[in-house]
Design an enzyme around this catalytic site. Structure first.
Site, PDB file in Angstrom:
ATOM      1  N   SER A  28       0.824  -1.221   0.052  1.00  0.00           N
ATOM      2  CA  SER A  28      -0.059  -0.125   0.211  1.00  0.00           C
ATOM      3  C   SER A  28       0.873   1.188  -0.077  1.00  0.00           C
ATOM      4  CB  SER A  28      -0.957   0.033   1.138  1.00  0.00           C
ATOM      5  OG  SER A  28      -1.365   1.355   1.378  1.00  0.00           O
ATOM      6  N   TYR A  85      -1.664  -0.189  10.295  1.00  0.00           N
ATOM      7  CA  TYR A  85      -1.838  -0.413   9.072  1.00  0.00           C
ATOM      8  C   TYR A  85      -0.819  -0.426   8.276  1.00  0.00           C
ATOM      9  CZ  TYR A  85      -3.804  -1.042   4.405  1.00  0.00           C
ATOM     10  OH  TYR A  85      -3.878  -1.496   3.019  1.00  0.00           O
TER      11      TYR A  85
END
Length: 248
Positions: free
Chosen positions: A144, A157
């Site tokens: 990501s 995250y």
């Protein structure tokens, strides 16, 4: 779009029940790859597998939980029994739970770490003997943009995805000499079911951000994965960042 070099390959796609994973599996099958769909939601992957077969593809649904050693081992055995050696693995399964670092649930942290990091490692461990067996294979890890950009309430995250990005870099050094291309992909905003589970202020912030920055379709990421894995064997697109043009 047609990707000739995918024909005849055997692919494993985790998180294949929806979103990016389902889109990747679809483009692989449409281009002649045998595809094993891995996810926890048996009904969803079974439905997708039937759809891919109805469209002339080869696919099997394998219920698996990447947070379980036993489940991943059993999944690998089922895939080998159905398709033999695997030469293309896409680690796509992931969990995103934003929260303030001072109030976040330890259980949520564990879930993200065990899915996004240890789950990736479990799948890699299960299929590395396949990938290194015959001189040409692909390992794709979906990381990501959060791996190296700051987003409020996404610290843990982002840390899990930073681990995936670093792991990909290291594995390229280890597996590249054995003929395995390692590709790390860092998407920005992409339409997926990860968004559906985010509510409250975090959900409102995400909606506002999407309205301002735009969002990619899952098919955009699938196209990128298919392109990277269908290059000639000597070409490794090792690190790709995919953002909406208007996302800064």
């Amino acid at each position: 779009m047609t990707y000739v070099n995918l024909a005849g390959r055997t692919a494993v796609v985790t998180g294949a029940a929806s979103g990016i994973g389902a889109a990747i599996a679809t483009v692989f099958a449409a281009n002649g790859a045998r595809v094993a769909l891995l996810a926890r939601r048996s009904d969803r992957i079974a439905e997708l597998a039937e759809k891919l077969k109805d469209n002339g593809g080869q696919a099997i649904a394998v219920t698996a939980d990447v947070t379980s050693d036993e489940s991943v081992t059993a999944a690998a055995e089922a895939i080998h029994a159905a398709f033999g050696r695997v030469d293309l693995v896409v680690n796509n399964a992931g969990v995103m739970i934003p929260d303030d670092i001072t109030t976040a649930s330890f259980d949520d942290w564990r879930k993200m770490l065990d899915t996004n990091v240890t789950g990736v490692l479990r799948v890699i461990r299960a299929f590395t003997p396949d990938l290194t067996a015959d001189g040409h294979a692909d390992l794709v890890n979906i990381s990501s943009i959060a791996a190296h950009e700051f987003f409020k309430d996404y610290a843990v995250y982002g840390a899990t995805k930073a681990a995936v990005t670093y792991l990909s870099k290291s594995l390229r050094a280890e597996l590249g000499p054995k003929g395995v291309r390692v590709t790390n992909i860092e998407p920005g905003l992409v339409r997926s079911e990860l968004r559906d589970a985010i509510t409250g202020d975090a959900g409102a912030f995400l909606d506002s951000w999407i309205a301002e920055a735009g969002i990619l379709a899952a098919e955009d990421l699938a196209d990128l994965v298919a392109y990277a894995t269908s290059r000639p064997a000597h070409v490794n697109l090792r690190h790709l960042v995919a953002l909406p043009t208007t996302q800064l």
